[in-house]
Scaffold this motif. Structure first.
Motif, PDB file in Angstrom:
ATOM      1  N   TRP A  62      36.117  25.035 -52.966  1.00  0.00           N
ATOM      2  CA  TRP A  62      34.775  25.548 -53.272  1.00  0.00           C
ATOM      3  C   TRP A  62      33.716  24.464 -53.044  1.00  0.00           C
ATOM      4  O   TRP A  62      32.698  24.708 -52.414  1.00  0.00           O
ATOM      5  CB  TRP A  62      34.739  26.056 -54.707  1.00  0.00           C
ATOM      6  CG  TRP A  62      33.395  26.502 -55.189  1.00  0.00           C
ATOM      7  CD1 TRP A  62      32.459  25.770 -55.842  1.00  0.00           C
ATOM      8  CD2 TRP A  62      32.822  27.803 -55.029  1.00  0.00           C
ATOM      9  NE1 TRP A  62      31.353  26.526 -56.118  1.00  0.00           N
ATOM     10  CE2 TRP A  62      31.550  27.784 -55.627  1.00  0.00           C
ATOM     11  CE3 TRP A  62      33.263  28.988 -54.445  1.00  0.00           C
ATOM     12  CZ2 TRP A  62      30.720  28.895 -55.660  1.00  0.00           C
ATOM     13  CZ3 TRP A  62      32.439  30.091 -54.480  1.00  0.00           C
ATOM     14  CH2 TRP A  62      31.178  30.033 -55.078  1.00  0.00           C
TER      15      TRP A  62
ATOM     16  N   TYR B  98      38.950  24.814 -56.642  1.00  0.00           N
ATOM     17  CA  TYR B  98      37.679  24.185 -56.958  1.00  0.00           C
ATOM     18  C   TYR B  98      37.311  23.138 -55.907  1.00  0.00           C
ATOM     19  O   TYR B  98      36.157  23.042 -55.484  1.00  0.00           O
ATOM     20  CB  TYR B  98      37.721  23.554 -58.359  1.00  0.00           C
ATOM     21  CG  TYR B  98      36.376  23.059 -58.823  1.00  0.00           C
ATOM     22  CD1 TYR B  98      35.339  23.945 -59.068  1.00  0.00           C
ATOM     23  CD2 TYR B  98      36.135  21.701 -59.007  1.00  0.00           C
ATOM     24  CE1 TYR B  98      34.098  23.503 -59.487  1.00  0.00           C
ATOM     25  CE2 TYR B  98      34.906  21.247 -59.431  1.00  0.00           C
ATOM     26  CZ  TYR B  98      33.883  22.152 -59.672  1.00  0.00           C
ATOM     27  OH  TYR B  98      32.655  21.720 -60.082  1.00  0.00           O
TER      28      TYR B  98
ATOM     29  N   PHE C 263      32.965  29.095 -61.038  1.00  0.00           N
ATOM     30  CA  PHE C 263      32.431  28.161 -60.049  1.00  0.00           C
ATOM     31  C   PHE C 263      30.917  28.292 -59.933  1.00  0.00           C
ATOM     32  O   PHE C 263      30.199  27.309 -59.746  1.00  0.00           O
ATOM     33  CB  PHE C 263      33.057  28.389 -58.679  1.00  0.00           C
ATOM     34  CG  PHE C 263      34.527  28.062 -58.591  1.00  0.00           C
ATOM     35  CD1 PHE C 263      35.163  27.299 -59.549  1.00  0.00           C
ATOM     36  CD2 PHE C 263      35.274  28.516 -57.523  1.00  0.00           C
ATOM     37  CE1 PHE C 263      36.512  26.997 -59.463  1.00  0.00           C
ATOM     38  CE2 PHE C 263      36.618  28.215 -57.412  1.00  0.00           C
ATOM     39  CZ  PHE C 263      37.241  27.457 -58.383  1.00  0.00           C
ATOM     40  N   LYS C 264      30.426  29.519 -60.031  1.00  0.00           N
ATOM     41  CA  LYS C 264      28.992  29.779 -59.884  1.00  0.00           C
ATOM     42  C   LYS C 264      28.235  29.599 -61.196  1.00  0.00           C
ATOM     43  O   LYS C 264      27.032  29.805 -61.244  1.00  0.00           O
ATOM     44  CB  LYS C 264      28.784  31.210 -59.364  1.00  0.00           C
ATOM     45  CG  LYS C 264      29.330  31.403 -57.963  1.00  0.00           C
ATOM     46  CD  LYS C 264      29.411  32.871 -57.582  1.00  0.00           C
ATOM     47  CE  LYS C 264      28.105  33.410 -57.123  1.00  0.00           C
ATOM     48  NZ  LYS C 264      28.204  34.817 -56.664  1.00  0.00           N
TER      49      LYS C 264
ATOM     50  N   ILE D 219      35.621  32.704 -59.539  1.00  0.00           N
ATOM     51  CA  ILE D 219      34.384  32.558 -58.767  1.00  0.00           C
ATOM     52  C   ILE D 219      33.172  32.527 -59.690  1.00  0.00           C
ATOM     53  O   ILE D 219      32.246  31.735 -59.488  1.00  0.00           O
ATOM     54  CB  ILE D 219      34.278  33.676 -57.715  1.00  0.00           C
ATOM     55  CG1 ILE D 219      35.359  33.463 -56.646  1.00  0.00           C
ATOM     56  CG2 ILE D 219      32.897  33.711 -57.076  1.00  0.00           C
ATOM     57  CD1 ILE D 219      35.530  34.603 -55.676  1.00  0.00           C
ATOM     58  N   LYS D 220      33.177  33.370 -60.721  1.00  0.00           N
ATOM     59  CA  LYS D 220      32.068  33.337 -61.687  1.00  0.00           C
ATOM     60  C   LYS D 220      31.984  31.976 -62.362  1.00  0.00           C
ATOM     61  O   LYS D 220      30.897  31.472 -62.624  1.00  0.00           O
ATOM     62  CB  LYS D 220      32.235  34.433 -62.740  1.00  0.00           C
ATOM     63  CG  LYS D 220      31.856  35.803 -62.251  1.00  0.00           C
ATOM     64  CD  LYS D 220      31.984  36.809 -63.378  1.00  0.00           C
ATOM     65  CE  LYS D 220      31.579  38.196 -62.915  1.00  0.00           C
ATOM     66  NZ  LYS D 220      31.654  39.172 -64.014  1.00  0.00           N
TER      67      LYS D 220
ATOM     68  N   TRP E 146      40.549  36.239 -59.434  1.00  0.00           N
ATOM     69  CA  TRP E 146      39.560  35.737 -58.482  1.00  0.00           C
ATOM     70  C   TRP E 146      38.129  35.898 -58.989  1.00  0.00           C
ATOM     71  O   TRP E 146      37.327  34.967 -58.862  1.00  0.00           O
ATOM     72  CB  TRP E 146      39.711  36.456 -57.134  1.00  0.00           C
ATOM     73  CG  TRP E 146      40.987  36.132 -56.437  1.00  0.00           C
ATOM     74  CD1 TRP E 146      42.070  36.945 -56.297  1.00  0.00           C
ATOM     75  CD2 TRP E 146      41.337  34.902 -55.802  1.00  0.00           C
ATOM     76  NE1 TRP E 146      43.064  36.299 -55.608  1.00  0.00           N
ATOM     77  CE2 TRP E 146      42.646  35.044 -55.284  1.00  0.00           C
ATOM     78  CE3 TRP E 146      40.677  33.698 -55.611  1.00  0.00           C
ATOM     79  CZ2 TRP E 146      43.294  34.033 -54.590  1.00  0.00           C
ATOM     80  CZ3 TRP E 146      41.324  32.689 -54.928  1.00  0.00           C
ATOM     81  CH2 TRP E 146      42.615  32.857 -54.427  1.00  0.00           C
ATOM     82  N   ASP E 147      37.802  37.070 -59.515  1.00  0.00           N
ATOM     83  CA  ASP E 147      36.427  37.316 -59.972  1.00  0.00           C
ATOM     84  C   ASP E 147      36.004  36.321 -61.048  1.00  0.00           C
ATOM     85  O   ASP E 147      34.893  35.782 -61.007  1.00  0.00           O
ATOM     86  CB  ASP E 147      36.280  38.741 -60.521  1.00  0.00           C
ATOM     87  CG  ASP E 147      36.447  39.794 -59.425  1.00  0.00           C
ATOM     88  OD1 ASP E 147      36.302  39.438 -58.246  1.00  0.00           O
ATOM     89  OD2 ASP E 147      36.717  40.958 -59.765  1.00  0.00           O
TER      90      ASP E 147
END
Length: 111
Positions: A46, A43, A14-15, A11-12, A7-8
């Motif tokens: 997101w 995605y 995506f950001k 998310i990184k 997950w981490d």
């Protein structure tokens, strides 16, 4: 499909804050089974969350007022020291008075 979803790292990514080491780990995870499909679904989710957030307008004053109201309603009642002191004195007086009467009855009742 690997059930341990990173997950981490996702998310990184995506950001757009992912490092090259994390990108390599993500690529390795994506190459296993149906992980790419899971990633695409995440995605899409997101992007839909980001899209909904674009039109959000915060009314800070209104939110602050609501928070203050909640805090005010949940504040514990304050017992003033003067009232607490008088309660303690009264309870001590009542206990001593009751004890004297009790022991007096016991003593004079036996004589």
């Amino acid at each position: 499909m690997n059930k341990n979803i990173p997950w981490d790292i996702i998310i990184k990514n995506f950001k757009k804050e992912i490092s090259s080491e994390e990108q390599a780990l993500l690529n390795l995870w994506l190459s296993e089974g149906k992980n790419d499909s899971v990633y695409q679904d995440l995605y899409t989710l997101w992007l839909s969350i980001i899209e909904e957030g674009i039109d959000y307008k915060s009314d800070a004053d209104k939110l602050w007022s609501r928070m203050e109201l909640r805090l005010k309603n949940s504040e514990p009642k304050i017992i003033r020291l003067k009232n607490l002191f008088s309660m303690v004195v009264w309870n001590c007086f009542y206990f001593i008075h009751s004890s004297v009467i009790f022991w007096g009855i016991c003593y004079f009742g036996m004589v």
